[in-house]
Write a protein that holds these residues in place. Sequence first.
Motif, short mmCIF file in Angstrom:
data_model
loop_
_atom_site.label_atom_id
_atom_site.label_comp_id
_atom_site.label_asym_id
_atom_site.label_seq_id
_atom_site.Cartn_x
_atom_site.Cartn_y
_atom_site.Cartn_z
N ILE A 111 0.84 -1.20 0.00
CA ILE A 111 0.00 0.00 0.00
C ILE A 111 0.88 1.24 0.00
O ILE A 111 1.78 1.37 0.83
CB ILE A 111 -0.90 0.04 1.26
N SER A 112 0.59 2.16 -0.91
CA SER A 112 1.28 3.45 -0.93
C SER A 112 0.22 4.54 -1.06
O SER A 112 -0.59 4.52 -1.99
CB SER A 112 2.26 3.53 -2.11
N MET A 113 0.21 5.46 -0.11
CA MET A 113 -0.77 6.55 -0.09
C MET A 113 -0.11 7.89 -0.32
O MET A 113 0.93 8.16 0.25
CB MET A 113 -1.46 6.62 1.28
N SER A 114 -0.75 8.74 -1.13
CA SER A 114 -0.25 10.10 -1.28
C SER A 114 -1.30 11.14 -0.89
O SER A 114 -1.02 12.33 -0.90
CB SER A 114 0.23 10.34 -2.71
N SER A 115 -2.51 10.69 -0.52
CA SER A 115 -3.54 11.59 0.00
C SER A 115 -4.74 10.77 0.46
O SER A 115 -4.82 9.57 0.21
CB SER A 115 -4.00 12.59 -1.07
N GLY A 116 -5.66 11.42 1.18
CA GLY A 116 -6.88 10.77 1.61
C GLY A 116 -6.74 10.01 2.91
O GLY A 116 -5.79 10.18 3.66
N ASN A 117 -7.72 9.15 3.16
CA ASN A 117 -7.77 8.33 4.37
C ASN A 117 -7.93 6.87 3.97
O ASN A 117 -8.60 6.55 3.00
CB ASN A 117 -8.96 8.73 5.25
N ALA A 118 -7.30 5.98 4.75
CA ALA A 118 -7.42 4.54 4.50
C ALA A 118 -7.53 3.81 5.82
O ALA A 118 -6.96 4.23 6.83
CB ALA A 118 -6.23 4.03 3.72
N ARG A 119 -8.27 2.72 5.80
CA ARG A 119 -8.38 1.86 6.98
C ARG A 119 -8.13 0.43 6.54
O ARG A 119 -8.77 -0.07 5.62
CB ARG A 119 -9.76 1.99 7.61
N VAL A 120 -7.19 -0.22 7.22
CA VAL A 120 -6.85 -1.61 6.96
C VAL A 120 -7.14 -2.37 8.24
O VAL A 120 -6.67 -1.98 9.31
CB VAL A 120 -5.36 -1.76 6.57
N GLU A 121 -7.90 -3.44 8.13
CA GLU A 121 -8.30 -4.17 9.33
C GLU A 121 -8.21 -5.68 9.10
O GLU A 121 -8.63 -6.18 8.05
CB GLU A 121 -9.74 -3.79 9.67
N GLY A 122 -7.63 -6.38 10.07
CA GLY A 122 -7.56 -7.84 10.02
C GLY A 122 -6.78 -8.38 8.83
O GLY A 122 -7.16 -9.38 8.25
N SER A 123 -5.67 -7.75 8.51
CA SER A 123 -4.87 -8.16 7.35
C SER A 123 -3.53 -8.74 7.78
O SER A 123 -3.04 -8.46 8.87
CB SER A 123 -4.63 -6.96 6.43
#
Length: 79
Positions: free
Chosen positions: A12-24
């Motif tokens: 995962i590579s983020m350059s803006s916004g919001n992210a939620r990762v769960e149970g991975s």
Amino acid sequence: ISSCSAAEGGAISMSSGNARVEGSTFTNCSADKGGAVNVRRGKARVEDSTFTSCSAEHGGAVYVQRGWREPGEVSLINS
């Protein structure tokens, strides 16, 4: 997610916004910055997740870059 690679954030590579990762599960991920997760700007929440054998030149499993305008932010909960 297993055996992934990239220049920034193997999975995962983020350059803006919001992210939620769960149970991975991230296994054998690699990158120059953030073996599994790289956050340049924005906010990421990683919860109840496991990182195994992830590697990077900078950040091991998770790397948060310091932006001069809006730095990235990561919350690791039970991970």
